[in-house]
Motif scaffolding. Structure first.
Motif, mmCIF file in Angstrom:
data_model
loop_
_atom_site.group_PDB
_atom_site.id
_atom_site.type_symbol
_atom_site.label_atom_id
_atom_site.label_comp_id
_atom_site.label_asym_id
_atom_site.label_seq_id
_atom_site.Cartn_x
_atom_site.Cartn_y
_atom_site.Cartn_z
ATOM 1 N N LEU A 203 -23.479 14.013 6.932
ATOM 2 C CA LEU A 203 -23.722 15.387 6.507
ATOM 3 C C LEU A 203 -25.025 15.505 5.717
ATOM 4 O O LEU A 203 -25.830 16.407 5.973
ATOM 5 N N THR A 204 -25.244 14.614 4.779
ATOM 6 C CA THR A 204 -26.475 14.704 3.982
ATOM 7 C C THR A 204 -27.704 14.462 4.859
ATOM 8 O O THR A 204 -28.734 15.107 4.665
ATOM 9 N N LYS B 191 -27.940 15.322 8.026
ATOM 10 C CA LYS B 191 -28.121 16.565 8.782
ATOM 11 C C LYS B 191 -28.695 17.667 7.900
ATOM 12 O O LYS B 191 -29.523 18.462 8.337
ATOM 13 N N LEU B 192 -28.250 17.747 6.655
ATOM 14 C CA LEU B 192 -28.801 18.745 5.732
ATOM 15 C C LEU B 192 -30.297 18.527 5.559
ATOM 16 O O LEU B 192 -31.084 19.470 5.620
ATOM 17 N N ARG B 193 -30.676 17.288 5.338
ATOM 18 C CA ARG B 193 -32.102 16.981 5.161
ATOM 19 C C ARG B 193 -32.883 17.265 6.440
ATOM 20 O O ARG B 193 -33.994 17.793 6.392
ATOM 21 N N GLU B 194 -32.311 16.904 7.570
ATOM 22 C CA GLU B 194 -32.976 17.107 8.856
ATOM 23 C C GLU B 194 -33.147 18.593 9.181
ATOM 24 O O GLU B 194 -34.207 19.022 9.627
ATOM 25 N N CYS B 195 -32.107 19.380 8.943
ATOM 26 C CA CYS B 195 -32.106 20.789 9.354
ATOM 27 C C CYS B 195 -32.693 21.732 8.312
ATOM 28 O O CYS B 195 -33.314 22.728 8.659
ATOM 29 N N ALA B 196 -32.449 21.451 7.053
ATOM 30 C CA ALA B 196 -32.841 22.387 6.007
ATOM 31 C C ALA B 196 -33.811 21.788 5.000
ATOM 32 O O ALA B 196 -34.201 22.458 4.051
ATOM 33 N N THR C 262 -18.208 23.345 -0.714
ATOM 34 C CA THR C 262 -18.596 21.993 -1.105
ATOM 35 C C THR C 262 -18.692 21.102 0.136
ATOM 36 O O THR C 262 -18.105 21.408 1.177
ATOM 37 N N PRO C 263 -19.401 19.988 0.034
ATOM 38 C CA PRO C 263 -19.446 19.052 1.155
ATOM 39 C C PRO C 263 -18.061 18.588 1.599
ATOM 40 O O PRO C 263 -17.806 18.449 2.791
ATOM 41 N N ARG C 264 -17.152 18.377 0.659
ATOM 42 C CA ARG C 264 -15.805 17.928 1.018
ATOM 43 C C ARG C 264 -15.122 18.943 1.939
ATOM 44 O O ARG C 264 -14.535 18.577 2.961
ATOM 45 N N LEU C 265 -15.208 20.216 1.595
ATOM 46 C CA LEU C 265 -14.575 21.250 2.412
ATOM 47 C C LEU C 265 -15.210 21.336 3.795
ATOM 48 O O LEU C 265 -14.514 21.474 4.810
#
Length: 85
Positions: A9-10, A12-17, A69-72
């Motif tokens: 997830l982190t 993808k967050l860095r890659e996309c946003a 949150t990332p967990r959700l």
């Protein structure tokens, strides 16, 4: 893919946003609200769009907004992956 992880997830967050200013994705951020990490709902929609295209994970836009949150968000992603498997 059997399970989508926090590292996935982190990445993808860095890659996309991009890397959010003032936000730190390294460490234990599972229960840190995305807004505190520097990511808004638009950034999350970008990530989920990529996940839909790459992994077939189809999350409703309103569900993404509810995932504060990332967990959700990870729970939602992994639920979709398990249903698809």
């Amino acid at each position: 893919m059997s399970k989508f992880t926090l590292i996935d997830l982190t990445d993808k967050l860095r890659e996309c946003a991009g890397e959010a200013e003032g936000g730190d994705l390294d460490g234990d951020v599972l229960d840190t609200p995305f807004i505190e990490l520097g990511y808004d709902s638009l950034a999350l929609l970008q990530v989920t769009g990529v996940l839909k295209r790459e992994l077939g994970v189809d999350l409703a836009d309103d569900a993404v907004v509810e995932a504060e949150t990332p967990r959700l968000l990870l729970d939602m992603i992994n639920e979709c992956l398990s249903v698809a498997a």
